[in-house]
Design a protein around this motif. Structure first.
Motif, PDB file in Angstrom:
ATOM      1  N   GLY A 129       0.083  -0.989   0.298  1.00  0.00           N
ATOM      2  CA  GLY A 129       0.069  -0.297  -0.353  1.00  0.00           C
ATOM      3  C   GLY A 129       0.682   1.068  -0.761  1.00  0.00           C
ATOM      4  O   GLY A 129       2.183   0.963   0.803  1.00  0.00           O
ATOM      5  N   PHE A 130       0.044   2.301  -0.670  1.00  0.00           N
ATOM      6  CA  PHE A 130       1.193   3.672  -0.751  1.00  0.00           C
ATOM      7  C   PHE A 130       0.016   4.442  -0.001  1.00  0.00           C
ATOM      8  O   PHE A 130      -1.157   4.644   0.152  1.00  0.00           O
ATOM      9  CB  PHE A 130       1.468   4.146  -2.202  1.00  0.00           C
ATOM     10  N   GLY A 131       0.714   5.990   0.513  1.00  0.00           N
ATOM     11  CA  GLY A 131       0.067   7.263   0.960  1.00  0.00           C
ATOM     12  C   GLY A 131      -0.206   7.825   0.023  1.00  0.00           C
ATOM     13  O   GLY A 131       0.603   8.275  -0.780  1.00  0.00           O
ATOM     14  N   LEU A 132      -1.536   8.537  -0.630  1.00  0.00           N
ATOM     15  CA  LEU A 132      -1.567   9.900  -0.534  1.00  0.00           C
ATOM     16  C   LEU A 132      -1.833  11.477  -0.300  1.00  0.00           C
ATOM     17  O   LEU A 132      -1.994  10.977   1.074  1.00  0.00           O
ATOM     18  CB  LEU A 132      -2.886  10.037  -1.654  1.00  0.00           C
ATOM     19  N   ASN A 133      -0.391  11.438   0.047  1.00  0.00           N
ATOM     20  CA  ASN A 133      -0.009  13.116   0.986  1.00  0.00           C
ATOM     21  C   ASN A 133      -0.071  14.207  -0.225  1.00  0.00           C
ATOM     22  O   ASN A 133      -0.425  14.406  -1.359  1.00  0.00           O
ATOM     23  CB  ASN A 133       0.970  12.586   1.423  1.00  0.00           C
ATOM     24  N   PRO A 134      -0.340  15.265   0.607  1.00  0.00           N
ATOM     25  CA  PRO A 134      -0.332  16.701  -0.572  1.00  0.00           C
ATOM     26  C   PRO A 134       1.031  16.829  -1.138  1.00  0.00           C
ATOM     27  O   PRO A 134       1.025  17.741  -2.029  1.00  0.00           O
ATOM     28  CB  PRO A 134      -0.257  17.826   0.640  1.00  0.00           C
ATOM     29  N   TYR A 135       2.122  16.363  -0.898  1.00  0.00           N
ATOM     30  CA  TYR A 135       3.521  16.272  -2.070  1.00  0.00           C
ATOM     31  C   TYR A 135       3.195  16.201  -3.087  1.00  0.00           C
ATOM     32  O   TYR A 135       3.483  16.812  -4.227  1.00  0.00           O
ATOM     33  CB  TYR A 135       4.196  16.127  -1.135  1.00  0.00           C
ATOM     34  N   ASP A 136       2.676  14.320  -3.375  1.00  0.00           N
ATOM     35  CA  ASP A 136       2.090  14.284  -4.175  1.00  0.00           C
ATOM     36  C   ASP A 136       1.148  14.840  -5.234  1.00  0.00           C
ATOM     37  O   ASP A 136       1.318  14.622  -6.145  1.00  0.00           O
ATOM     38  CB  ASP A 136       1.460  12.602  -4.460  1.00  0.00           C
ATOM     39  N   ALA A 137       0.036  15.307  -4.508  1.00  0.00           N
ATOM     40  CA  ALA A 137      -0.761  15.911  -4.750  1.00  0.00           C
ATOM     41  C   ALA A 137      -0.660  17.074  -6.211  1.00  0.00           C
ATOM     42  O   ALA A 137      -0.507  17.913  -7.059  1.00  0.00           O
ATOM     43  CB  ALA A 137      -1.651  16.564  -4.384  1.00  0.00           C
ATOM     44  N   ALA A 138       0.467  17.917  -5.189  1.00  0.00           N
ATOM     45  CA  ALA A 138       1.315  19.397  -5.644  1.00  0.00           C
ATOM     46  C   ALA A 138       2.168  18.451  -6.541  1.00  0.00           C
ATOM     47  O   ALA A 138       2.065  19.965  -7.996  1.00  0.00           O
ATOM     48  CB  ALA A 138       2.801  19.885  -4.438  1.00  0.00           C
ATOM     49  N   LEU A 139       2.987  17.790  -6.892  1.00  0.00           N
ATOM     50  CA  LEU A 139       4.042  17.509  -7.965  1.00  0.00           C
ATOM     51  C   LEU A 139       2.811  17.333  -9.075  1.00  0.00           C
ATOM     52  O   LEU A 139       3.646  17.311 -10.468  1.00  0.00           O
ATOM     53  CB  LEU A 139       4.122  16.118  -7.246  1.00  0.00           C
ATOM     54  N   ARG A 140       1.933  16.514  -8.583  1.00  0.00           N
ATOM     55  CA  ARG A 140       0.946  16.105 -10.257  1.00  0.00           C
ATOM     56  C   ARG A 140       0.342  17.706 -10.458  1.00  0.00           C
ATOM     57  O   ARG A 140      -0.094  17.622 -11.926  1.00  0.00           O
ATOM     58  CB  ARG A 140       0.151  15.541  -9.352  1.00  0.00           C
ATOM     59  N   ARG A 141      -0.246  18.340  -9.906  1.00  0.00           N
ATOM     60  CA  ARG A 141      -0.200  19.482 -10.504  1.00  0.00           C
ATOM     61  C   ARG A 141       0.715  20.426 -11.036  1.00  0.00           C
ATOM     62  O   ARG A 141       0.647  21.665 -11.975  1.00  0.00           O
ATOM     63  CB  ARG A 141      -0.996  20.539  -9.557  1.00  0.00           C
ATOM     64  N   GLY A 142       2.031  20.079 -10.859  1.00  0.00           N
ATOM     65  CA  GLY A 142       3.765  20.851 -11.495  1.00  0.00           C
ATOM     66  C   GLY A 142       4.007  21.586 -10.678  1.00  0.00           C
ATOM     67  O   GLY A 142       5.107  22.257 -11.222  1.00  0.00           O
ATOM     68  N   GLU A 143       3.012  22.074  -8.996  1.00  0.00           N
ATOM     69  CA  GLU A 143       3.489  22.676  -8.098  1.00  0.00           C
ATOM     70  C   GLU A 143       4.904  22.406  -7.472  1.00  0.00           C
ATOM     71  O   GLU A 143       5.754  24.257  -7.292  1.00  0.00           O
ATOM     72  CB  GLU A 143       2.948  23.393  -6.985  1.00  0.00           C
ATOM     73  N   GLN A 144       5.488  22.160  -7.448  1.00  0.00           N
ATOM     74  CA  GLN A 144       7.027  21.688  -7.494  1.00  0.00           C
ATOM     75  C   GLN A 144       7.722  21.320  -8.553  1.00  0.00           C
ATOM     76  O   GLN A 144       9.775  21.329  -8.330  1.00  0.00           O
ATOM     77  CB  GLN A 144       7.019  19.711  -6.820  1.00  0.00           C
ATOM     78  N   GLN A 145       7.523  21.943  -9.638  1.00  0.00           N
ATOM     79  CA  GLN A 145       8.694  21.788 -10.717  1.00  0.00           C
ATOM     80  C   GLN A 145       9.822  22.520 -10.398  1.00  0.00           C
ATOM     81  O   GLN A 145      10.977  22.213 -11.453  1.00  0.00           O
ATOM     82  CB  GLN A 145       7.698  22.222 -11.963  1.00  0.00           C
ATOM     83  N   ALA A 146      10.123  23.969 -10.193  1.00  0.00           N
ATOM     84  CA  ALA A 146      11.145  24.893 -10.275  1.00  0.00           C
ATOM     85  C   ALA A 146      11.900  24.294  -8.657  1.00  0.00           C
ATOM     86  O   ALA A 146      13.194  24.430  -9.387  1.00  0.00           O
ATOM     87  CB  ALA A 146      10.211  26.764  -9.630  1.00  0.00           C
ATOM     88  N   LYS A 147      11.083  23.917  -8.121  1.00  0.00           N
ATOM     89  CA  LYS A 147      12.444  23.177  -6.842  1.00  0.00           C
ATOM     90  C   LYS A 147      12.898  22.096  -7.261  1.00  0.00           C
ATOM     91  O   LYS A 147      14.038  21.579  -7.229  1.00  0.00           O
ATOM     92  CB  LYS A 147      10.990  23.023  -5.208  1.00  0.00           C
TER      93      LYS A 147
END
Length: 123
Positions: A36-54
């Motif tokens: 099993g794996f957790g769904l967390n806010p970081y993964d959602a931000a990654l999917r939306r492209g919000e982590q692309q610069a960092k």
């Protein structure tokens, strides 16, 4: 290897099944068969492209940093875990997959009585 990820940023609908080559195991890593794996806010931000610069990552991206599973195999320098151990793991990425390699210092044994559904959020 079966995994779940995306080839473009966007809403949850960008997720799709992705077939990847089997992971290569380095001497200090273990290969975890994911239960099993957790769904967390970081993964959602990654999917939306919000982590692309960092954290620029090449596509396809398979997220996942919170995992529970059993150790399939161990690297040559790993002495504190054995195949079959039930563990919680914190990989750098790639946990939305059937298997994920994880550094031996980013895992911990999970007591058998601990519910897996709760354990996936611990890492």
């Amino acid at each position: 290897m079966q995994s779940f990820g995306f080839n473009q940023f966007g809403p949850p609908s960008v997720f799709k099944e992705i077939v990847q080559a089997p992971p290569v195991l380095s001497p200090i890593r273990v290969l975890v068969d994911v239960i099993g794996f957790g769904l967390n806010p970081y993964d959602a931000a990654l999917r939306r492209g919000e982590q692309q610069a960092k954290r620029p990552l090449p596509f396809p991206i398979v997220p996942g940093t919170d995992v529970v599973g059993t150790i399939n195999s161990i690297g040559s320098d790993v002495t504190d875990y054995l195949p079959g151990d039930l563990v919680i793991a914190h990989p750098n990425i790639g946990g939305y997959a059937s298997q994920v390699p994880v550094s031996h210092n980013k895992i911990g044994r999970l007591p058998s009585a601990f519910p897996i559904e709760q354990a996936v959020g611990l890492p």
